[in-house]
Scaffold this motif. Structure first.
Motif, PDB file in Angstrom:
ATOM      1  N   ALA A  72      -4.990  -7.914  11.857  1.00  0.00           N
ATOM      2  CA  ALA A  72      -5.795  -8.186  13.008  1.00  0.00           C
ATOM      3  C   ALA A  72      -7.204  -7.164  13.129  1.00  0.00           C
ATOM      4  O   ALA A  72      -7.470  -6.743  14.176  1.00  0.00           O
ATOM      5  CB  ALA A  72      -5.070  -8.124  14.182  1.00  0.00           C
ATOM      6  N   CYS A  73      -7.893  -6.895  12.071  1.00  0.00           N
ATOM      7  CA  CYS A  73      -8.989  -6.126  12.143  1.00  0.00           C
ATOM      8  C   CYS A  73     -10.363  -6.584  12.584  1.00  0.00           C
ATOM      9  O   CYS A  73     -11.124  -6.146  12.897  1.00  0.00           O
ATOM     10  CB  CYS A  73      -9.163  -5.734  10.627  1.00  0.00           C
ATOM     11  N   GLU A  74     -10.136  -7.968  12.583  1.00  0.00           N
ATOM     12  CA  GLU A  74     -11.298  -8.810  13.145  1.00  0.00           C
ATOM     13  C   GLU A  74     -12.478  -8.958  12.291  1.00  0.00           C
ATOM     14  O   GLU A  74     -13.485  -9.119  12.796  1.00  0.00           O
ATOM     15  CB  GLU A  74     -11.779  -8.337  14.651  1.00  0.00           C
ATOM     16  N   LEU A  75     -12.233  -8.415  11.120  1.00  0.00           N
ATOM     17  CA  LEU A  75     -13.485  -8.654  10.291  1.00  0.00           C
ATOM     18  C   LEU A  75     -13.852  -9.928   9.829  1.00  0.00           C
ATOM     19  O   LEU A  75     -15.046 -10.340   9.854  1.00  0.00           O
ATOM     20  CB  LEU A  75     -13.322  -7.973   9.034  1.00  0.00           C
ATOM     21  N   LYS A  78     -16.004 -11.246  12.904  1.00  0.00           N
ATOM     22  CA  LYS A  78     -17.197 -10.591  12.655  1.00  0.00           C
ATOM     23  C   LYS A  78     -17.939 -11.113  11.612  1.00  0.00           C
ATOM     24  O   LYS A  78     -19.222 -11.386  11.982  1.00  0.00           O
ATOM     25  CB  LYS A  78     -17.092  -9.161  12.427  1.00  0.00           C
ATOM     26  N   THR A  86     -11.153 -16.401  16.127  1.00  0.00           N
ATOM     27  CA  THR A  86     -11.061 -15.514  17.408  1.00  0.00           C
ATOM     28  C   THR A  86      -9.667 -14.745  17.091  1.00  0.00           C
ATOM     29  O   THR A  86      -8.631 -15.382  16.772  1.00  0.00           O
ATOM     30  CB  THR A  86     -10.683 -16.465  18.777  1.00  0.00           C
ATOM     31  N   VAL A  87      -9.690 -13.381  16.937  1.00  0.00           N
ATOM     32  CA  VAL A  87      -8.422 -12.750  16.926  1.00  0.00           C
ATOM     33  C   VAL A  87      -8.282 -11.623  18.011  1.00  0.00           C
ATOM     34  O   VAL A  87      -9.511 -11.219  18.553  1.00  0.00           O
ATOM     35  CB  VAL A  87      -8.702 -11.858  15.405  1.00  0.00           C
ATOM     36  N   VAL A  88      -7.167 -11.650  18.279  1.00  0.00           N
ATOM     37  CA  VAL A  88      -6.732 -10.736  19.399  1.00  0.00           C
ATOM     38  C   VAL A  88      -5.689  -9.906  18.951  1.00  0.00           C
ATOM     39  O   VAL A  88      -4.554 -10.578  18.575  1.00  0.00           O
ATOM     40  CB  VAL A  88      -6.386 -11.302  20.638  1.00  0.00           C
ATOM     41  N   PRO A  89      -5.875  -8.583  18.639  1.00  0.00           N
ATOM     42  CA  PRO A  89      -4.820  -7.643  18.022  1.00  0.00           C
ATOM     43  C   PRO A  89      -3.698  -7.475  19.000  1.00  0.00           C
ATOM     44  O   PRO A  89      -4.075  -7.416  20.230  1.00  0.00           O
ATOM     45  CB  PRO A  89      -5.337  -6.542  17.347  1.00  0.00           C
TER      46      PRO A  89
END
Lengths: 192, 834
Positions: A72-75, A78, A86-89
């Motif tokens: 879930a680094c959301e890269l 990005k 959509t990522v929510v860690p």
């Protein structure tokens, strides 16, 4: 088409008498009549199995011990040019993922996605991949958003299958919808 | 002035300038990890190495001062390769878990490696690890030492700025770990300044952990809503949930520092118990209603003119709202009965404003710190205004000045004091008068000095509980300095008989040609703004004279108890919990014929209301806070108010419009224009908010200070001390109240981070008293007063005065307000072990 057309041309006359052009054209037409059909009988009898480089529906990988690779680094979200991911860690050190940071939400909006594959390029753990699943047509907008739970289910085509072939398949109608079930044992190279 | 050549460019700088600053002035970038303007340079990270011609080795520019004629290279191939080498070494043992690390995306190490790094590591050896898993240091701080770059900023900020001395560097070389002993924060302020200064993801916020990436956050520049220090900060939200507050280096007077409340106490904003809809009392119970219904009831029950109405506004509202609130009462309801504090007497407030010269305009704390002597009295600064404490500690350590602290309780700042005085609680007047007696006062032939002249030093010393030599030393220091700054805290308002002495000391020192500045240390973010907007029964906006003086909170409650009050409008204030004599307040509020409460939570006061209006928190509105110095600062809106809640500005305006359609101005910007006209103090205050990062130490934005009021209608009144409740034999401890380090009013009680740090009430007594009672730190005790009894945990403090027990006024389970009796002095309590 220069000076020669002005005079009498025997060769041209013979061509016209024996319908050379006509026969030439007809031979192409008749040739297709006897050659093997290039029509894919999709979805009733055949299905195209894409190459491994194909960029289809996303999936999320697990490692050999079954832990989620996604941290879930959301890269991916990005890197995404259409902001469809959509990522929510969240924190979970129970061993669900390879790190104690895992995705609470990982969802992709397939309607916005342009399958560029930047997300898999950005992924530091090779968790997100674009698979070979391409049958994403649906009648319901809600099902175009795929969530982590669905994406973690391995796709029907294993990574080790080469692809680039047409296989026999069967159209199955179930109450949940229709699907095309390929029979991977009986395949043929696609002739172009 | 010296002239040096940097990369061939000649530049003239002051003597003793660091090469780093000279190079930055000349426009060259020099990367650093460990350098920070306000910390002592240690040159540990080696990122700032530069080449000085004639010297064989590269020199750290952050600790090397320039010398005349130096020729410095910051971009030469040697320097560039040295930087890359330093980064390669830093990465040799760095965990490189950027995808997991909370700092990823705003990490200085990432930026540096991207910019200056080798982009390729040659170390194939297994990495050294301090530990496998991150370890939790406190309920708000978590640590991963594997990411450390050994810049030691955390240790330095903890020691030099915060003064907590919790962190230290253990071991050496690449095994050096900045942590606390036993890896636990036993006695930490939990302010998280180590997190803020950490360039990498070594110290992290626990509430923020694994919630987002920095690029997902949307932020708004704002001012901390707790104490009146007025720290600038940025609050950031993701998907409507505020998850981080951070300070910025070089922005605001606080720069990178915040206290625990500011950094972690913002999460009341998303508390699920927020009021989201108006409530109306129907058949004895509060039930959700529409705005129209609630407004209709207000219109029906508030009488314009005839009846007696009152208003109490919270000093946590912004200036625009407070201005409109007093305008609503003074022009629409024709009632002068307004107040902004439920705890203090309006006469005491007026005297304090006058004695502290608040009408003379803003006083910058940096000016106070530039004086020869600083006297801190009447304030437990370390707990009430922690960032003011940091500023005092940081600046006083770097210059020769006297810091005199007179306080009944020991505090963290004591270590910075050059002269310490422990006096009895509530005896600030005796302390100040004893000091005045020791100063040469003959040159001030003034009637006001008479009571002091008549006083006898021995009597004063015994009521103050101070030693003659301490007082003499203070008087000597004050007498010998040409500039004196006094930080006067809220204890003056709690014990108002001390206020005249404060004014007297100020006048006396001024009459002897000294420059005296008084900085009031207040505990509500916009308390000064509330007074300057005229939310006070005795003076109007800009401390102007009012035709008719009204009732303050105390008078309003007294009238209510007699059944004389027709309607009361309380905006944001929790009178029932904070008024000293909780029983009386509850009785009085229940007797109000029509009570409107506008708040963000269903407080004890709101539970008694007939109509409850949901307001907005500081994150949901724009406006101006005036801090204790008189610095007007803008807050910006981050989120919309939850549910049907509205900005307090809109509510107050709507109430006004329902009586007088022309009531206005209609928007906050126009209100500000009117404030500038009505209160000339604000006439040319600049609100230009400079959010630019300023690496030098220029934090003092003077354009934001309010100016002096031309015609202040204020006077210092002599307020007779209230009779003690008595019972010294039965109740040996005098109760002292104030704010806890982790709590401020009742607002921080709604923050889960702050209640996580401290949830239940604690009572603090000196170590000596505890020993005498056979009690130990951490014991459960029963605290019994004449009127109330509560159970608390005991904390002992070394160096505090005897016979005094401190209980913070923030805890519902220990309602300090209930120990008080109206019209009586400080209560006394007895402590017994359970």
């Amino acid at each position: 088409m220069n000076g020669r057309t002005k005079g009498f041309n025997l060769l041209e006359l013979i061509k016209k008498v024996v319908f050379t052009d006509f026969v030439k054209g007809l031979s192409i037409t008749l040739g297709y009549n006897v050659s093997r059909s290039i029509t894919q009988r999709y979805p009733d009898e055949e299905k195209w199995i894409p190459y491994r480089r194909w960029r289809g529906l996303h999936y999320l990988n697990r490692d050999a011990e079954g832990r989620e690779l996604c941290v879930a680094c959301e890269l991916c979200s990005k890197a995404c040019p259409t902001q469809c991911i959509t990522v929510v860690p969240m924190e979970d050190d129970s061993g669900r993922g390879i790190a104690d940071r895992v995705a609470k939400v990982w969802k992709v909006d397939l309607v916005r996605c342009l399958y560029c594959g930047y997300c898999e390029d950005a992924c530091p753990t090779r968790a997100v991949r674009l698979g070979r699943e391409y049958e994403t047509a649906c009648t319901d907008l809600a099902s175009t958003v795929r969530r982590r739970e669905e994406l973690l289910v391995p796709q029907a085509l294993a990574e080790n299958i080469e692809g680039g072939v047409l296989v026999k398949s069967r159209l199955v109608r179930t109450p949940e919808g229709i699907k095309v079930e390929p029979d991977l044992r009986r395949h043929k190279k696609r002739s172009l | 002035m010296v002239t040096v050549k940097i990369n061939g460019k000649e530049i003239t700088v002051e003597d003793g300038t660091l090469i780093l600053n000279a190079a930055r002035d000349a426009g060259f970038e020099v990367p650093t990890f460990c350098y920070q303007a306000d910390l002592i340079g240690i040159g540990s990270c080696r990122m700032c190495l530069v080449e000085i011609e004639g010297q064989k080795k590269l020199q750290p520019s952050c600790v090397t001062p320039v010398l005349h004629g130096m020729s410095i290279n910051t971009e030469s191939p040697t320097v560039v390769s040295a930087r890359a080498g330093v980064l390669e070494f830093l990465l040799a043992n760095h965990a490189l878990d950027c995808p997991v690390c909370d700092k990823g995306g705003e990490c200085e190490l990432q930026d540096m490696v991207y910019r200056y790094g080798p982009h390729k590591g040659r170390h194939a050896e297994p990495k050294f690890k301090f530990h496998e898993k991150d370890y939790v240091l406190s309920p708000v701080i978590i640590k991963n030492s594997n990411r450390c770059v050994q810049c030691v900023k955390c240790v330095r900020v903890c020691r030099e700025v915060v003064g907590a001395n919790v962190l230290t560097s253990l071991n050496r070389g690449d095994h050096q770990e900045e942590t606390s002993f036993l890896r636990s924060f036993l006695d930490c302020d939990q302010d998280g300044n180590c997190i803020e200064v950490c360039p990498v993801g070594c110290f992290m916020r626990l509430p923020y952990r694994y919630k987002t990436r920095p690029w997902d956050l949307k932020g708004a520049d704002t001012v901390c809503p707790y104490c009146a220090t007025g720290c600038r900060m940025v609050i950031e939200h993701r998907d409507g949930v505020v998850i981080r507050a951070r300070a910025q280096l070089g922005v605001g007077l606080n720069s990178e520092t915040l206290c625990a409340r500011g950094r972690f106490g913002f999460d009341f904003i998303n508390n699920p118990n927020r009021l989201t809809t108006p409530l109306v009392r129907k058949r004895g119970a509060l039930e959700p209603a529409s705005w129209e219904e609630a407004m209709g009831l207000i219109k029906k029950n508030f009488s314009v003119g005839g009846g007696k109405v009152g208003g109490i506004a919270s000093p946590r509202l912004v200036n625009e709202e407070l201005y409109l609130f007093q305008k609503l009462f003074r022009t629409v309801f024709n009632s002068p009965n307004i107040d902004s504090s439920s705890r203090w007497d309006p006469l005491a407030v007026e005297s304090f404003v006058s004695a502290a010269s608040m009408h003379e305009g803003g006083v910058s704390i940096f000016d106070c710190m530039a004086s020869d002597t600083l006297l801190i009295i009447g304030s437990h600064l370390s707990d009430e205004n922690p960032v003011t404490d940091y500023i005092v500690r940081r600046i006083s350590a770097n210059r020769r000045m006297n810091v005199i602290i007179a306080s009944p309780r020991a505090m963290k700042l004591d270590s910075s004091a050059t002269q310490l005085l422990r006096h009895l609680p509530g005896a600030e007047d005796s302390v100040l008068e004893a000091i005045i007696l020791n100063l040469n006062y003959d040159k001030l032939p003034d009637e006001t000095l008479k009571p002091v002249k008549d006083a006898r030093l021995e009597a004063l010393l015994s009521t103050a509980g101070a030693l003659d030599k301490e007082i003499k030393a203070i008087a000597r220091k004050l007498g010998a300095s040409s500039t004196v700054a006094v930080i006067a805290g809220t204890d003056f308002l709690r014990a108002p008989q001390s206020i005249p002495a404060l004014g007297l000391l100020k006048d006396l020192l001024r009459s002897r040609g000294k420059k005296v500045t008084v900085l009031p240390a207040l505990d509500r973010c916009n308390q000064r703004g509330a007074w300057e907007m005229g939310v006070h029964p005795g003076f109007g906006p800009g401390y102007s004279r009012v035709d008719k003086k009204g009732l303050g909170c105390d008078g309003i409650l007294a009238a209510a108890e007699q059944g004389e009050l027709d309607a009361l409008y309380i905006a944001g204030s929790d009178v029932a919990s904070m008024y000293p004599d909780g029983e009386f307040a509850a009785k009085a509020l229940s007797a109000v014929k029509f009570l409107v409460v506008q708040d963000i939570f269903l407080t004890e006061t709101a539970k008694l209301a007939h109509v409850v209006l949901p307001g907005a928190s500081f994150a949901e509105k724009e406006g101006i806070f005036t801090n204790q110095e008189g610095r007007a600062q803008i807050i910006r809106k981050l989120l919309p108010p939850p549910g049907k809640a509205k900005r307090d500005f809109d509510i107050i305006r709507a109430v006004g419009e329902s009586f007088d359609p022309s009531f206005g101005p209609k928007n906050p910007v126009l209100v500000l224009d009117e404030i500038r006209k009505e209160a000339p103090m604000y006439g040319d205050v600049s609100l230009v908010f400079n959010n630019k990062k300023n690496i030098e130490d220029k934090l003092d934005n003077r354009a934001a200070l309010v100016k002096g009021a031309q015609s202040a209608a204020l006077k210092v009144s002599r307020i007779e001390p209230r009779a003690d409740l008595g019972g010294a034999e039965q109740f040996p401890f005098r109760l002292v109240t104030g704010n806890h380090l982790f709590h401020s009013g009742m607002l921080s009680r709604m923050s889960s981070s702050m209640t996580g740090l401290l949830n239940a009430a604690v009572i603090e007594i000196s170590e000596g008293d505890a020993d005498a009672l056979g009690l130990r730190n951490g014991d459960k005790v029963s605290v019994r007063g004449a009127a109330c009894e509560a159970q608390m945990t005991l904390r002992t403090r070394k160096g505090s005065g005897k016979g005094m027990a401190f209980v913070a006024e923030n805890f519902e389970d220990a309602p300090v307000a209930r120990f008080f009796r109206r019209g009586k002095g400080a209560p006394r309590v007895a402590i017994t072990k359970i």
